[in-house]
Design a protein around this motif. Structure first.
Motif, PDB file in Angstrom:
ATOM      1  N   LEU A  40       0.815  -1.208   0.000  1.00  0.00           N
ATOM      2  CA  LEU A  40       0.000   0.000   0.000  1.00  0.00           C
ATOM      3  C   LEU A  40       0.852   1.261   0.000  1.00  0.00           C
ATOM      4  CD1 LEU A  40      -2.362  -0.920   3.002  1.00  0.00           C
ATOM      5  CD2 LEU A  40      -2.841  -1.331   0.601  1.00  0.00           C
ATOM      6  N   LYS A  41       0.233   2.363  -0.408  1.00  0.00           N
ATOM      7  CA  LYS A  41       0.765   3.708  -0.189  1.00  0.00           C
ATOM      8  C   LYS A  41       2.192   3.879  -0.710  1.00  0.00           C
ATOM      9  CE  LYS A  41      -2.290   4.494   3.724  1.00  0.00           C
ATOM     10  NZ  LYS A  41      -2.438   4.675   5.162  1.00  0.00           N
ATOM     11  N   GLY A  42       2.377   3.629  -2.008  1.00  0.00           N
ATOM     12  CA  GLY A  42       3.648   3.924  -2.643  1.00  0.00           C
ATOM     13  C   GLY A  42       4.796   3.022  -2.234  1.00  0.00           C
ATOM     14  N   SER A  43       4.479   1.821  -1.771  1.00  0.00           N
ATOM     15  CA  SER A  43       5.530   0.878  -1.370  1.00  0.00           C
ATOM     16  C   SER A  43       5.945   0.016  -2.547  1.00  0.00           C
ATOM     17  CB  SER A  43       5.026   0.000  -0.227  1.00  0.00           C
ATOM     18  OG  SER A  43       4.749   0.795   0.911  1.00  0.00           O
ATOM     19  N   CYS A  44       7.098  -0.651  -2.418  1.00  0.00           N
ATOM     20  CA  CYS A  44       7.526  -1.553  -3.480  1.00  0.00           C
ATOM     21  C   CYS A  44       7.827  -2.936  -2.909  1.00  0.00           C
ATOM     22  CB  CYS A  44       8.713  -0.993  -4.246  1.00  0.00           C
ATOM     23  SG  CYS A  44      10.141  -0.616  -3.280  1.00  0.00           S
ATOM     24  N   ALA A  45       7.619  -3.945  -3.749  1.00  0.00           N
ATOM     25  CA  ALA A  45       7.808  -5.322  -3.305  1.00  0.00           C
ATOM     26  C   ALA A  45       8.286  -6.180  -4.459  1.00  0.00           C
ATOM     27  CB  ALA A  45       6.497  -5.883  -2.746  1.00  0.00           C
ATOM     28  N   VAL A  46       9.167  -7.116  -4.141  1.00  0.00           N
ATOM     29  CA  VAL A  46       9.624  -8.139  -5.075  1.00  0.00           C
ATOM     30  C   VAL A  46       9.311  -9.480  -4.432  1.00  0.00           C
ATOM     31  CG1 VAL A  46      11.607  -9.128  -6.276  1.00  0.00           C
ATOM     32  CG2 VAL A  46      11.479  -6.650  -5.909  1.00  0.00           C
ATOM     33  N   LEU A  47       8.512 -10.296  -5.117  1.00  0.00           N
ATOM     34  CA  LEU A  47       8.072 -11.583  -4.572  1.00  0.00           C
ATOM     35  C   LEU A  47       8.515 -12.694  -5.520  1.00  0.00           C
ATOM     36  CD1 LEU A  47       4.413 -10.414  -3.842  1.00  0.00           C
ATOM     37  CD2 LEU A  47       6.258 -10.547  -2.179  1.00  0.00           C
ATOM     38  N   HIS A  48       9.358 -13.589  -5.048  1.00  0.00           N
ATOM     39  CA  HIS A  48       9.867 -14.676  -5.886  1.00  0.00           C
ATOM     40  C   HIS A  48       9.560 -16.037  -5.263  1.00  0.00           C
ATOM     41  CE1 HIS A  48      13.114 -12.136  -8.177  1.00  0.00           C
ATOM     42  NE2 HIS A  48      11.878 -11.924  -8.606  1.00  0.00           N
ATOM     43  N   TYR A  49       8.862 -16.862  -6.017  1.00  0.00           N
ATOM     44  CA  TYR A  49       8.619 -18.265  -5.642  1.00  0.00           C
ATOM     45  C   TYR A  49       8.021 -18.395  -4.247  1.00  0.00           C
ATOM     46  CZ  TYR A  49      11.286 -18.817  -9.837  1.00  0.00           C
ATOM     47  OH  TYR A  49      11.699 -18.703 -11.135  1.00  0.00           O
ATOM     48  N   CYS A  50       6.947 -17.620  -4.022  1.00  0.00           N
ATOM     49  CA  CYS A  50       6.241 -17.692  -2.753  1.00  0.00           C
ATOM     50  C   CYS A  50       4.882 -18.361  -2.952  1.00  0.00           C
ATOM     51  CB  CYS A  50       6.040 -16.289  -2.186  1.00  0.00           C
ATOM     52  SG  CYS A  50       7.571 -15.486  -1.676  1.00  0.00           S
ATOM     53  N   ASP A  51       4.384 -18.978  -1.902  1.00  0.00           N
ATOM     54  CA  ASP A  51       3.067 -19.609  -1.895  1.00  0.00           C
ATOM     55  C   ASP A  51       2.116 -18.666  -1.164  1.00  0.00           C
ATOM     56  OD1 ASP A  51       0.826 -21.171  -1.591  1.00  0.00           O
ATOM     57  OD2 ASP A  51       1.890 -22.918  -0.800  1.00  0.00           O
ATOM     58  N   LEU A  52       1.150 -18.115  -1.896  1.00  0.00           N
ATOM     59  CA  LEU A  52       0.209 -17.144  -1.322  1.00  0.00           C
ATOM     60  C   LEU A  52      -1.223 -17.684  -1.364  1.00  0.00           C
ATOM     61  CD1 LEU A  52       1.525 -13.831  -2.986  1.00  0.00           C
ATOM     62  CD2 LEU A  52       2.317 -14.947  -0.898  1.00  0.00           C
ATOM     63  N   ARG A  53      -1.400 -18.942  -0.994  1.00  0.00           N
ATOM     64  CA  ARG A  53      -2.718 -19.564  -1.103  1.00  0.00           C
ATOM     65  C   ARG A  53      -3.484 -19.566   0.220  1.00  0.00           C
ATOM     66  NH1 ARG A  53      -0.907 -24.980  -4.227  1.00  0.00           N
ATOM     67  NH2 ARG A  53       0.656 -24.858  -2.582  1.00  0.00           N
ATOM     68  N   ALA A  54      -4.802 -19.744   0.068  1.00  0.00           N
ATOM     69  CA  ALA A  54      -5.710 -19.962   1.214  1.00  0.00           C
ATOM     70  C   ALA A  54      -5.735 -18.794   2.190  1.00  0.00           C
ATOM     71  CB  ALA A  54      -5.359 -21.268   1.939  1.00  0.00           C
ATOM     72  N   ASN A  55      -5.629 -17.565   1.655  1.00  0.00           N
ATOM     73  CA  ASN A  55      -5.753 -16.380   2.492  1.00  0.00           C
ATOM     74  C   ASN A  55      -7.114 -15.730   2.256  1.00  0.00           C
ATOM     75  OD1 ASN A  55      -2.904 -16.009   3.625  1.00  0.00           O
ATOM     76  ND2 ASN A  55      -2.498 -16.214   1.426  1.00  0.00           N
ATOM     77  N   GLY A  56      -7.830 -15.481   3.352  1.00  0.00           N
ATOM     78  CA  GLY A  56      -9.063 -14.705   3.263  1.00  0.00           C
ATOM     79  C   GLY A  56     -10.232 -15.441   2.661  1.00  0.00           C
TER      80      GLY A  56
END
Length: 213
Positions: A144-160
């Motif tokens: 959020l709010k002008g932030s930066c992110a680099v995401l490599h080979y992550c598991d982002l399942r079953a949230n929410g």
């Protein structure tokens, strides 16, 4: 009671095989100090681990759990590194990086936290590699709010519910990149900037002008 479990106010601190329990902050890094914790359990705190005032806090093979917020870096120049560690069952957010701070998450698991896994806001930076952010209450990773992110080979399942693995606000969309993510939902990008998804821990001004005297 309250207070801080382990304070590293000035100078460097190395913790190995510790158990830190209870209080306002479990491990606090402040005033440009460096704190390195390995094989520690930090739990049942308001903030389990906090880096502020240009401090650097590194966790390796640690377990942070059952706190309100797990690991936080909350101002410009403060940094957290979470390697081969678990951050879980925190009431609100597993890892929070805000107000210009930086965070690295590598080979770690940020799961089953009440609201979100990882929140990056206020022109902060995140690098996450080969980590699991799963089973969090409302969303996995939010930027959020002008932030930066680099995401490599992550598991982002079953949230929410509805599923929301990655939430990116309009001010951050140009500065978020990813590769090799395991997802069970689309990347969610709202039409307008909205900090309310993570009102906790942010300087969030509500437009309640009519309540002012």
């Amino acid at each position: 009671g309250g207070g801080t479990g382990v304070a590293s106010v000035s100078g460097d601190l190395v913790l190995e095989g510790c158990s830190v329990r209870g209080g306002k902050v479990g491990i606090l890094g402040t005033n440009s100090s460096t704190t390195v914790a390995s094989m520690c359990d930090i739990h049942s705190c308001t903030h389990a681990v906090s880096a502020q005032r240009q401090a650097y806090v590194s966790l390796s093979s640690c377990h942070t759990f059952a706190s309100v917020c797990g690991v936080a870096a909350t101002d410009v120049g403060s940094q957290i590194a979470v390697r081969e560690s678990d951050v879980d069952y925190c009431g609100q957010v597993g890892i929070m990086i805000s107000s210009g701070a930086e965070g690295l998450i590598k080979g770690s698991s940020v799961c089953n936290n009440g609201v979100g896994g990882v929140c990056v806001s206020g022109e902060s930076k995140l690098v996450a590699e080969r980590s699991r952010v799963c089973g969090n209450g409302r969303l996995g990773v939010c930027v959020l709010k002008g932030s930066c992110a680099v995401l490599h080979y992550c598991d982002l399942r079953a949230n929410g519910a509805p599923l929301c693995g990655l939430y990116v606000s309009p001010s951050s969309i140009e500065s978020v990149s990813w590769e090799g993510l395991e997802m069970d939902s689309q990347v969610y990008t709202p039409n307008e900037e909205d900090g309310s998804v993570f009102a906790y821990g942010s300087e969030h001004d509500d437009d309640d002008d009519d309540e002012e005297e």
